[in-house]
Scaffold this active site. Structure first.
Site, PDB file in Angstrom:
ATOM      1  N   ASN A   9      23.298  68.635  22.351  1.00  0.00           N
ATOM      2  CA  ASN A   9      22.539  69.910  21.977  1.00  0.00           C
ATOM      3  C   ASN A   9      21.711  70.274  23.031  1.00  0.00           C
ATOM      4  OD1 ASN A   9      21.250  72.053  21.065  1.00  0.00           O
ATOM      5  ND2 ASN A   9      20.882  71.117  19.015  1.00  0.00           N
ATOM      6  N   ARG A  93      27.159  71.549  20.966  1.00  0.00           N
ATOM      7  CA  ARG A  93      26.825  72.623  20.030  1.00  0.00           C
ATOM      8  C   ARG A  93      26.580  73.854  20.924  1.00  0.00           C
ATOM      9  NH1 ARG A  93      20.903  74.379  18.132  1.00  0.00           N
ATOM     10  NH2 ARG A  93      21.505  76.009  16.595  1.00  0.00           N
ATOM     11  N   HIS A 182      23.321  79.096  12.760  1.00  0.00           N
ATOM     12  CA  HIS A 182      23.103  77.926  11.723  1.00  0.00           C
ATOM     13  C   HIS A 182      24.465  77.721  10.814  1.00  0.00           C
ATOM     14  CE1 HIS A 182      18.467  78.428  10.895  1.00  0.00           C
ATOM     15  NE2 HIS A 182      18.758  77.272  12.032  1.00  0.00           N
ATOM     16  N   ARG A 243       9.040  82.880  13.727  1.00  0.00           N
ATOM     17  CA  ARG A 243       9.812  83.978  13.994  1.00  0.00           C
ATOM     18  C   ARG A 243       9.538  84.819  12.494  1.00  0.00           C
ATOM     19  NH1 ARG A 243      15.592  81.358  14.942  1.00  0.00           N
ATOM     20  NH2 ARG A 243      14.671  79.435  15.203  1.00  0.00           N
ATOM     21  N   GLU A 386      24.098  68.190  11.174  1.00  0.00           N
ATOM     22  CA  GLU A 386      24.850  69.068  12.146  1.00  0.00           C
ATOM     23  C   GLU A 386      25.664  68.213  12.927  1.00  0.00           C
ATOM     24  OE1 GLU A 386      21.253  71.656  11.903  1.00  0.00           O
ATOM     25  OE2 GLU A 386      22.523  73.246  12.993  1.00  0.00           O
TER      26      GLU A 386
END
Ligand code: AMP
Length: 402
Positions: A9, A93, A182, A243, A386
């Site tokens: 990642n 990813r 996601h 966020r 993940e």
């Protein structure tokens, strides 16, 4: 051991890596894991966790090339690098697959070119992902590399959920639509739910809530995502650590015209200085919990705004799905913060949602039910993984391509 996948990642200044046996149980530790961080800063660091021990190297890491080389050296030195173990596939990813990619792909020069074409849609993320792919392909040229897209799960969302009501020519020209993010996590968790219910996947309607630093909600019908809270970018939807989630787009014009803020300043405000942090000063949910215990009013307010927005999405997805069989919490906050789960699900008995307070309070790293036995809608906590999902895709595609 059967196969090992290296999962990468790659961010702008860091590379997270894991060596994963795709057949391991979701709660097992990965074979090895680590982090290359502070790439491009005066002092960088590589950390490796393997066989119960943590090893660290510090040195300047000018770029991703040097960073991954250092990670591999550290892995080889401690017996878990490509010199010692066989890597079947490398899973990468990739944040944005646009409308080009609906599922993971073996990376060829052509696929890499297509990922590069998507940079305008994800100018912060895709270049870093591409960097990681290029470096890893150089170091492991004979191993299949597989791209797993954060957006893939949402590729088949119905147009009514994917399109924004703006001028359709402008939208088409600039790729403006809801892509969702996601996806690997929502797909992984939602695939587990039919098993927990003991029902075929095609019959199950469900809502998955990925609540971590970033947060998103997804409505899934029969295994297919039909709506999701993140939008063209990961800024939309739920309130997150830093966020804002959904806001009136008119706020952007106002901040620019009346407050004299530049587009970059507004970008930073909404992505880094908003959300829970914007209201309370802290973005971490554990810190927020501590402030609430000290009766800090801003922290209490941030928490309430977070929960309000979360319930708003849950409600709208219940309507979109018509019938909901399960609601699942995952990621750092969803898996650990019992208060968030209890408050998100409070007073919804009329909608068939009944939480068992004792089950909800129990701490566990296992997938579990937190609703009462007689709750018509089942509520689950399912830890996301993940990296394991990416490892499984990578090995599956690599084996198929042989
Ligand atoms: P993630 O992005 O999935 O790693 O989630 C990170 C978020 O999970 C942070 O806001 C953490 O504070 C939160 N988190 C992790 N552990 C706990 C915990 N035990 N209680 C509350 N929040 C937690």
């Amino acid at each position: 051991m059967s196969d090992l996948a290296l999962v990468l990642n790659s961010g702008s200044s860091s590379i997270k890596f894991q060596l994963v046996d795709p057949e391991r149980h979701a709660t097992d530790e990965p074979f090895a894991s680590g982090l290359v961080e502070q790439i491009g800063e005066p002092e960088g660091r590589v950390t490796l966790k393997y066989a119960g021990e943590t090893h660290t190297t510090t040195a300047p890491i000018p770029d991703h090339n040097v960073g991954l080389d250092m990670a591999f050296e550290l892995m080889n030195e401690h017996g878990c690098g490509p010199a010692e173990v066989e890597i079947t596939a490398v899973g990468h990813r990739v944040v944005h697959g646009g409308i080009l990619f609906s599922s993971p792909e073996i990376i060829t020069d052509e696929i890499l070119g297509m990922i590069r074409d998507l940079i305008p849609l994800a100018p912060l993320h895709n270049p870093a992902n591409i960097n990681g792919i290029e470096v890893a392909r150089r170091i492991l040229p004979d191993v299949p590399h597989v791209a797993v897209f954060d957006t893939g799960f949402y590729h088949s969302m119905p147009p009514a959920a994917a399109l924004y009501a703006i001028n359709k020519d402008v939208a088409a020209e600039h790729g403006i639509r809801r892509y969702g993010f996601h996806g690997t996590s929502h797909e992984y968790v939602s695939r587990h739910v039919p098993e927990m219910l003991g029902r075929p996947a095609e019959e199950v309607n469900q809502i998955t809530l990925h609540l971590g630093n970033g947060a998103s909600a997804t409505a899934v019908r029969g295994g297919r995502a039909i709506d999701t809270s993140m939008g063209m970018t990961p800024l939309a939807g739920l309130v997150m650590g830093t966020r804002s989630g959904d806001i009136d787009p008119g706020i952007v014009f106002h901040l620019h015209r009346s407050a004299g803020m530049s587009i970059d300043e507004i970008d930073r405000l909404l992505n880094r200085d908003s959300g829970v942090k914007g209201i309370s000063g802290v973005n971490d949910f554990r810190a927020l919990g501590e402030l609430i215990e000290e009766h800090n009013e801003d922290a209490f307010l941030a928490y309430n705004v977070y929960i309000h927005q979360l319930r708003r999405y849950i409600g709208s997805y219940m309507i979109a799905l018509g019938r909901v069989d399960a609601i699942t919490f995952t990621a750092g906050v969803g898996e650990n913060a019992a208060n968030v789960r209890a408050d998100a699900m409070a007073n919804l008995e009329n909608f068939g949602i009944r939480i068992d307070p004792e089950r909800n309070a129990e701490r566990s790293s296992l997938a579990r039910e937190i609703s009462t036995d007689d709750s018509p809608v089942k509520v689950f906590v399912i830890p996301t993984n993940e990296e394991l999902a990416i490892a499984r895709y990578a090995v599956e595609l690599a084996n198929r391509s042989r």
